[in-house]
Motif scaffolding. Structure first.
Motif, PDB file in Angstrom:
ATOM      1  N   MET A 285      77.102  15.037  47.865  1.00 49.09           N
ATOM      2  CA  MET A 285      78.604  15.014  48.145  1.00 49.09           C
ATOM      3  C   MET A 285      79.213  16.035  47.723  1.00 49.09           C
ATOM      4  O   MET A 285      78.937  16.662  46.629  1.00 49.09           O
ATOM      5  CB  MET A 285      78.959  13.706  47.724  1.00 49.09           C
ATOM      6  N   PRO A 286      80.269  16.362  48.109  1.00 49.15           N
ATOM      7  CA  PRO A 286      81.073  17.529  47.832  1.00 49.15           C
ATOM      8  C   PRO A 286      81.652  17.555  46.631  1.00 49.15           C
ATOM      9  O   PRO A 286      81.858  18.498  45.810  1.00 49.15           O
ATOM     10  CB  PRO A 286      82.292  17.746  48.942  1.00 49.15           C
ATOM     11  N   TRP A 287      82.028  16.322  46.146  1.00 51.18           N
ATOM     12  CA  TRP A 287      82.742  16.287  44.811  1.00 51.18           C
ATOM     13  C   TRP A 287      81.833  16.425  43.710  1.00 51.18           C
ATOM     14  O   TRP A 287      82.061  16.461  42.405  1.00 51.18           O
ATOM     15  CB  TRP A 287      83.422  15.035  44.679  1.00 51.18           C
ATOM     16  N   GLN A 288      80.213  16.401  43.692  1.00 52.27           N
ATOM     17  CA  GLN A 288      79.504  16.466  42.750  1.00 52.27           C
ATOM     18  C   GLN A 288      79.847  17.838  42.149  1.00 52.27           C
ATOM     19  O   GLN A 288      79.493  18.716  42.622  1.00 52.27           O
ATOM     20  CB  GLN A 288      78.096  16.154  43.098  1.00 52.27           C
ATOM     21  N   ARG A 289      79.493  17.993  40.621  1.00 53.33           N
ATOM     22  CA  ARG A 289      79.822  19.180  39.834  1.00 53.33           C
ATOM     23  C   ARG A 289      78.548  19.655  39.553  1.00 53.33           C
ATOM     24  O   ARG A 289      77.595  18.678  39.144  1.00 53.33           O
ATOM     25  CB  ARG A 289      80.784  18.737  38.868  1.00 53.33           C
ATOM     26  N   PRO A 290      77.912  21.090  39.489  1.00 55.79           N
ATOM     27  CA  PRO A 290      76.782  21.363  38.847  1.00 55.79           C
ATOM     28  C   PRO A 290      76.629  20.888  37.642  1.00 55.79           C
ATOM     29  O   PRO A 290      77.530  20.978  36.524  1.00 55.79           O
ATOM     30  CB  PRO A 290      76.886  22.657  39.147  1.00 55.79           C
TER      31      PRO A 290
ATOM     32  N   GLU B  62      76.996  10.390  35.512  1.00 58.24           N
ATOM     33  CA  GLU B  62      78.357  11.019  35.668  1.00 58.24           C
ATOM     34  C   GLU B  62      78.267  11.044  37.149  1.00 58.24           C
ATOM     35  O   GLU B  62      79.568  11.066  37.852  1.00 58.24           O
ATOM     36  CB  GLU B  62      78.281  12.534  35.057  1.00 58.24           C
ATOM     37  N   MET B  63      77.302  11.238  37.760  1.00 53.66           N
ATOM     38  CA  MET B  63      77.338  11.324  39.411  1.00 53.66           C
ATOM     39  C   MET B  63      77.715  10.199  40.032  1.00 53.66           C
ATOM     40  O   MET B  63      78.503   9.892  40.970  1.00 53.66           O
ATOM     41  CB  MET B  63      76.117  11.838  39.996  1.00 53.66           C
TER      42      MET B  63
ATOM     43  N   GLU C 126      81.270   9.013  41.989  1.00 52.55           N
ATOM     44  CA  GLU C 126      81.279   8.281  43.206  1.00 52.55           C
ATOM     45  C   GLU C 126      82.234   7.187  42.943  1.00 52.55           C
ATOM     46  O   GLU C 126      82.886   6.897  44.101  1.00 52.55           O
ATOM     47  CB  GLU C 126      79.857   7.907  43.622  1.00 52.55           C
ATOM     48  N   ALA C 127      82.084   6.458  42.030  1.00 49.84           N
ATOM     49  CA  ALA C 127      82.826   4.840  42.077  1.00 49.84           C
ATOM     50  C   ALA C 127      84.152   5.462  42.033  1.00 49.84           C
ATOM     51  O   ALA C 127      85.038   4.792  42.627  1.00 49.84           O
ATOM     52  CB  ALA C 127      82.520   4.354  40.741  1.00 49.84           C
ATOM     53  N   VAL C 128      84.670   6.558  41.112  1.00 50.42           N
ATOM     54  CA  VAL C 128      86.020   6.802  41.556  1.00 50.42           C
ATOM     55  C   VAL C 128      86.432   7.423  42.903  1.00 50.42           C
ATOM     56  O   VAL C 128      87.688   6.984  43.301  1.00 50.42           O
ATOM     57  CB  VAL C 128      86.526   8.451  40.737  1.00 50.42           C
ATOM     58  N   GLN C 129      85.669   8.154  43.375  1.00 46.27           N
ATOM     59  CA  GLN C 129      85.991   8.294  44.861  1.00 46.27           C
ATOM     60  C   GLN C 129      86.130   7.228  45.822  1.00 46.27           C
ATOM     61  O   GLN C 129      87.179   7.464  46.827  1.00 46.27           O
ATOM     62  CB  GLN C 129      84.841   9.421  45.562  1.00 46.27           C
ATOM     63  N   TRP C 130      85.393   6.469  45.635  1.00 44.35           N
ATOM     64  CA  TRP C 130      85.452   5.204  46.412  1.00 44.35           C
ATOM     65  C   TRP C 130      86.755   4.393  46.051  1.00 44.35           C
ATOM     66  O   TRP C 130      87.534   4.154  47.243  1.00 44.35           O
ATOM     67  CB  TRP C 130      84.385   4.105  46.234  1.00 44.35           C
ATOM     68  N   ASN C 131      87.028   4.250  44.956  1.00 45.48           N
ATOM     69  CA  ASN C 131      88.367   3.602  44.446  1.00 45.48           C
ATOM     70  C   ASN C 131      89.711   4.331  44.989  1.00 45.48           C
ATOM     71  O   ASN C 131      90.479   4.074  45.466  1.00 45.48           O
ATOM     72  CB  ASN C 131      88.407   3.522  43.165  1.00 45.48           C
ATOM     73  N   ALA C 132      89.437   5.775  44.869  1.00 41.74           N
ATOM     74  CA  ALA C 132      90.573   6.576  45.299  1.00 41.74           C
ATOM     75  C   ALA C 132      90.745   6.697  46.804  1.00 41.74           C
ATOM     76  O   ALA C 132      92.069   6.536  47.362  1.00 41.74           O
ATOM     77  CB  ALA C 132      90.575   7.886  44.782  1.00 41.74           C
TER      78      ALA C 132
END
Length: 403
Positions: free
Chosen positions: A143-148, A154-155, A159-165
């Motif tokens: 997904m685009p929000w994943q960080r190298p 952490e991923m 993802e949970a943060v993105q679902w909630n937001a």
């Protein structure tokens, strides 16, 4: 008493066809089944004799118009999310009013559990791929929000943060209107603490075999008895087994069809190209090429030399069941997982991480060996074909336990 089931899904044919396989298995047990799905699949659902409730806009875009997400701005995405959640509560809520159980299959089923909770009926969530469900042993889909450099933990947390937001405020607003308590973790709310995995245990196993929280049913295969069209039968009889190319409902430049044909010719093979939603154009076709629309893959795949596809769960499973080598050209989400699984099992190869062209496709086909074919035939013997019936039996027992 007749068991009344609502099956809800949102997405492309890869999400809808498994639901129809489960619907058939439920009907064979005497259930009354209603299906909520995008309007593109009304014909598929109604031809099988099920009541269809359309949800959302038409997903299929005219060939050459690009991905549905092209030109998506933050404002458009926000509006789309609001509309999606509102429509789910309205459509799924109405469709579930007289049902005994609600089954939500695939991602983004934001409203279904709340609807079931309000009605006081069981709710079941099923994923089609293991990496849709959190585990310390695999990462989530790309997904685009994943960080190298992020680790698996952490991923999943991100993802949970993105679902909630994205969905939390909308979900809780609608739950408040129904008189329901707010939800703190949207992903866990949707998935539940005991989700189902509707994937083949050989092709896409749950990585934690001792985890009793995830119930693996096997893939929900739709028994397809349709004969192949006459032109396909004639083409198959006219020469050696061809290579099948198809990207299903994925977007792709129409000219990719000509590259597929050239790849097969470089491999010394004939080609069947499924036009798909991309409207693939085979260019200056000859007697060694056949372009087709939607066909019965379960009848066709055992008669081809290899299957080149986008890596959807359904196509991957159907090709594996046919015992033929695969070339997987992943584009998004779980398709990279299926490409990796095909390589790990030795039943095919993953296309390099680049836009496919004639040379890259020919190279992938050339990488298929006799060992690949032998592995494909071996794995085919282990693919579970009764996943839909296993799921239907468990649904029946869930409802019966409440009576």
């Amino acid at each position: 008493m007749t068991m009344r089931v609502l099956l809800s899904t949102i997405g492309s044919r890869g999400e809808v066809q498994p639901v129809t396989g489960l619907a058939v298995a439920l009907r064979e047990r005497g259930a009354d089944v209603r299906i909520v799905a995008p309007p593109d699949f009304r014909e598929l659902v109604e031809d099988l004799g099920f009541a269809m409730v359309p949800i959302g806009p038409t997903l299929r875009r005219p060939p050459g118009t690009g991905d549905w997400a092209a030109g998506m701005t933050p404002e458009k995405a926000r509006k789309l999310t609001e509309d999606t959640v509102r429509e789910q509560f309205a459509v799924v809520g109405e469709a579930a009013r007289d049902r005994d159980v609600v089954v939500a299959a695939g991602s983004l089923q934001i409203a279904a559990r709340s609807v079931a909770e309000k009605l006081g009926v069981p709710y079941i969530f099923a994923a089609y791929c293991a990496i849709s469900l959190p585990s310390p042993l695999h990462a989530p889909p790309r997904m685009p929000w994943q960080r190298p450099g992020d680790g698996i933990e952490e991923m999943w947390a991100q993802e949970a943060v993105q679902w909630n937001a994205l969905f939390g405020p909308l979900l809780n607003r609608h739950r408040a209107e129904l008189g329901l308590a707010p939800v703190g973790d949207v992903r866990e709310h949707v998935h539940t603490s005991s989700p189902w995995l509707a994937a083949d245990p050989v092709l896409g196993p749950w990585p934690e075999p001792d985890d009793e929280g995830v119930f693996t049913t096997g893939a929900w295969l739709l028994a397809d008895e349709r004969p192949l069209p006459g032109e396909v039968e004639a083409f198959l009889r006219a020469g050696g087994p061809p290579v099948y190319f198809g990207f299903g409902s994925m977007t792709a430049p129409p000219e990719l069809g000509a590259a597929m044909v050239e790849a097969a010719r470089r491999d010394g093979a004939r080609a069947i190209v499924q036009r798909g939603w991309a409207g693939l154009d085979t260019g200056a076709a000859g007697p060694d090429v056949l372009a087709v629309g939607e066909v019965n893959q379960r009848a066709l795949f055992p008669r081809v030399a290899a299957v080149v596809h986008h890596g959807g769960a359904g196509t991957t499973t159907t090709a594996a069941l046919a015992g033929v080598p695969q070339v997987v050209v992943p584009q998004r989400f779980d398709q990279f997982y299926w490409a990796a699984r095909v390589e790990r099992l030795g039943i095919g190869v993953a296309h390099p991480p680049q836009a496919p062209d004639a040379a890259s496709l020919a190279g992938a086909l050339a990488a298929l060996t006799a060992v690949t074919g032998a592995n494909a035939r071996r794995v085919a013997r282990d693919v579970v074909t009764d996943g839909a019936d296993i799921a239907a039996g468990r649904i029946s027992r869930t409802v019966e336990d409440r009576i």
